[in-house]
Design a protein around this motif. Structure first.
Motif, mmCIF file in Angstrom:
data_model
loop_
_atom_site.group_PDB
_atom_site.id
_atom_site.type_symbol
_atom_site.label_atom_id
_atom_site.label_comp_id
_atom_site.label_asym_id
_atom_site.label_seq_id
_atom_site.Cartn_x
_atom_site.Cartn_y
_atom_site.Cartn_z
ATOM 1 N N UNK A 257 -45.482 1.213 21.753
ATOM 2 C CA UNK A 257 -44.512 2.145 21.337
ATOM 3 C C UNK A 257 -45.956 3.280 21.250
ATOM 4 N N UNK A 258 -45.366 4.519 21.205
ATOM 5 C CA UNK A 258 -46.328 5.920 21.006
ATOM 6 C C UNK A 258 -45.832 6.582 19.582
ATOM 7 N N UNK A 259 -46.995 7.075 19.171
ATOM 8 C CA UNK A 259 -46.980 7.906 18.101
ATOM 9 C C UNK A 259 -47.882 8.958 18.104
ATOM 10 N N UNK A 260 -47.421 10.184 18.149
ATOM 11 C CA UNK A 260 -48.284 11.386 18.060
ATOM 12 C C UNK A 260 -47.844 12.363 17.027
ATOM 13 N N UNK A 261 -49.071 12.962 16.569
ATOM 14 C CA UNK A 261 -49.131 14.073 15.812
ATOM 15 C C UNK A 261 -50.053 15.327 16.331
ATOM 16 N N UNK A 262 -49.510 16.363 16.321
ATOM 17 C CA UNK A 262 -50.298 17.529 16.832
ATOM 18 C C UNK A 262 -50.137 18.962 16.085
ATOM 19 N N UNK A 263 -51.176 19.781 16.051
ATOM 20 C CA UNK A 263 -51.035 21.230 15.621
ATOM 21 C C UNK A 263 -52.058 21.740 16.176
ATOM 22 N N UNK A 264 -51.964 23.356 16.467
ATOM 23 C CA UNK A 264 -52.825 24.278 16.786
ATOM 24 C C UNK A 264 -53.270 24.753 15.532
ATOM 25 N N UNK A 265 -54.615 25.131 15.557
ATOM 26 C CA UNK A 265 -55.266 25.746 14.338
ATOM 27 C C UNK A 265 -56.187 27.166 14.718
ATOM 28 N N UNK A 266 -57.073 27.350 13.737
ATOM 29 C CA UNK A 266 -57.946 28.505 14.167
ATOM 30 C C UNK A 266 -59.220 28.169 14.786
ATOM 31 N N UNK A 267 -59.652 26.829 14.679
ATOM 32 C CA UNK A 267 -60.967 26.611 15.044
ATOM 33 C C UNK A 267 -60.798 26.708 16.656
ATOM 34 N N UNK A 268 -62.118 26.915 17.213
ATOM 35 C CA UNK A 268 -62.265 26.896 18.688
ATOM 36 C C UNK A 268 -62.832 25.790 18.894
ATOM 37 N N UNK A 269 -62.156 24.469 18.919
ATOM 38 C CA UNK A 269 -62.773 23.385 19.138
ATOM 39 C C UNK A 269 -61.280 22.356 19.247
ATOM 40 N N UNK A 270 -61.782 21.393 20.469
ATOM 41 C CA UNK A 270 -60.470 20.250 20.544
ATOM 42 C C UNK A 270 -61.020 19.110 19.761
ATOM 43 N N UNK A 271 -59.849 18.570 18.946
ATOM 44 C CA UNK A 271 -60.266 17.406 18.285
ATOM 45 C C UNK A 271 -58.775 16.446 18.706
ATOM 46 N N UNK A 272 -59.068 15.483 19.351
ATOM 47 C CA UNK A 272 -58.027 14.530 19.782
ATOM 48 C C UNK A 272 -58.627 13.299 19.460
ATOM 49 N N UNK A 273 -58.013 12.578 18.286
ATOM 50 C CA UNK A 273 -58.318 11.062 18.169
ATOM 51 C C UNK A 273 -57.403 10.120 18.782
ATOM 52 N N UNK A 274 -57.590 9.026 19.522
ATOM 53 C CA UNK A 274 -56.820 8.169 19.993
ATOM 54 C C UNK A 274 -57.052 6.887 19.801
ATOM 55 N N UNK A 275 -55.817 5.936 19.728
ATOM 56 C CA UNK A 275 -55.814 4.585 19.057
ATOM 57 C C UNK A 275 -55.169 3.817 19.822
ATOM 58 N N UNK A 276 -55.398 2.460 20.055
ATOM 59 C CA UNK A 276 -54.809 1.395 20.691
ATOM 60 C C UNK A 276 -54.664 0.170 19.809
ATOM 61 N N UNK A 277 -53.483 0.056 19.306
ATOM 62 C CA UNK A 277 -53.288 -1.046 18.412
ATOM 63 C C UNK A 277 -54.203 -0.966 17.134
#
Length: 387
Positions: A257-277
């Motif tokens: 299964x895949x679960x995703x949550x995302x949004x765009x904000x005002x900070x000029x930086x990318x923050x992507x956290x990834x997990x497996x199990x």
């Protein structure tokens, strides 16, 4: 050098098994003898309890740091089978506490992994100066004690019991670890993370060590990765924007299964956290790459359809699309494939394709349903970065 002059013979080979091997080279089983290894000793017990209650559809696991340096892990699961009670099926209490890998989580999509080691409570027992196990099962309370991994006596019935569950209390061996003081802050962060990624799970952490009174936190969430996303923004003091895109999808092509949550904000930086199990993948992998490809494709398709990009404009790059993006990507797989022994990076082209397709389709539909928000997001993506 010939065999006759080397002085090395078969009699010089030391064969160690079970607790002796674990105590001789603890770093091979929990990573180190620093506080990181100390926490792993706890996770080997905690992982069993968490997966026991998850298998039942949810439940409570409580961890207590006691004033005398002990750690108690209690769950309200079905209770570990006890050989002395004639329980059949599953791993029994003595096997769990004396055999490596016994009772360790199988690592499928329905479990929460706690480490790359997965040795099980046997390791905790071997690396503890003392351990007490209590099982509540079939209206009977069973108790067994160990000293440095060796049983003092067989499990013994110690009266009646209401409810069911297992409680393991252990005292890490000061002769092995550099410190036996667990970090409340480090544990609380990891507990919260796992609770956020597993709906229906309740995890508590109580510290009875402070002289000015105990401190306690409980973690239970309902929104999955969206809760992790909110926690990420809280770390930087940024208020979570109202436009959160979140979804869940099962795909048997990747057996998970895949679960995703995302949004765009005002900070000029990318923050992507990834997990497996439920384990962070610090180096990313195919789920992270597929996510970025899906987001980039969805944004470019929408921008072209709505003429937010001219025919002369090039496609937005993944770097541009991700510049102000915060996201959490969690995959739960039956048989995850990793690139390397440390499991920091997920492999498998099927995972990449499944994640890319799911994100592209869902985000594309969301952008189409929210044209004003989509135009604002794409406008901010196109704006030059002054960093």
């Amino acid at each position: 050098m010939s065999e006759g002059t080397s002085g090395y013979e078969a009699t010089h080979i030391e064969v160690l098994e079970g607790r002796e091997a674990i105590r001789k080279r603890p770093g091979m089983y929990v990573g180190s003898t620093t506080i990181r290894g100390l926490h792993q000793v706890l996770f080997e017990v905690l992982g069993r309890s968490v997966n026991d209650v998850l298998a039942g559809g949810g439940g409570c696991v409580d961890v207590t740091l006691t004033p005398d340096g002990g750690v108690r892990v209690t769950d309200n699961g079905p209770g570990v089978p006890v050989e002395a009670a004639g329980d059949g099926g599953g791993v029994g209490l003595e096997s769990l506490l004396t055999r490596p890998h016994a009772g360790a989580a199988p690592g499928d999509r329905h479990t929460a992994a706690w480490s790359v080691y997965g040795m099980g409570p046997c390791v905790t027992n071997a690396l503890s100066s003392r351990l007490t196990a209590e099982v509540r099962r079939g209206h009977v309370r069973w108790v067994q004690e160990y000293v440095r991994g060796e049983a003092v006596a067989p499990p013994a019935a110690a009266g009646g019991a209401t409810g069911s569950g297992t409680s393991i209390t252990f005292w890490p061996d000061a002769d092995i670890f550099e410190t036996t003081e667990c970090s409340f802050a480090v544990l609380a962060k990891r507990f919260g993370e796992v609770a956020m990624l597993n709906r229906g799970l309740s995890l508590s952490l109580t510290d009875e060590r402070p002289k000015n009174g105990l401190r306690s936190v409980r973690f239970q969430y309902s929104d999955g990765p969206a809760d992790v996303l909110a926690a990420l923004d809280a770390e930087t003091g940024v208020q979570v924007p109202p436009d959160i895109v979140a979804f869940e999808r099962e795909d048997e092509r990747m057996a998970g299964t895949l679960e995703v949550a995302l949004t765009w904000h005002s900070l000029s930086e990318q923050r992507v956290r990834t997990f497996v199990n439920s384990v962070p993948t610090c180096e990313g992998g195919t789920h992270a790459d597929g996510f970025r490809a899906g987001v980039t494709a969805a944004v470019n398709t929408h921008a072209r359809q709505r003429q937010l990009l001219t025919t002369a404009d090039p496609d937005l790059t993944a770097e541009q699309v991700g510049r102000i993006l915060t996201a959490v990507v969690s995959v739960k797989l039956d048989s995850p494939q990793y690139e390397g022994a440390t499991r920091g990076r997920l492999g498998g082209t099927t995972v990449h394709d499944c994640v890319e397709q799911a994100v592209r389709e869902y985000l594309g539909a969301w952008l189409a349903r929210h044209p004003e928000q989509a135009a604002d997001i794409i406008g901010r993506i196109k704006a030059p970065s002054w960093d």
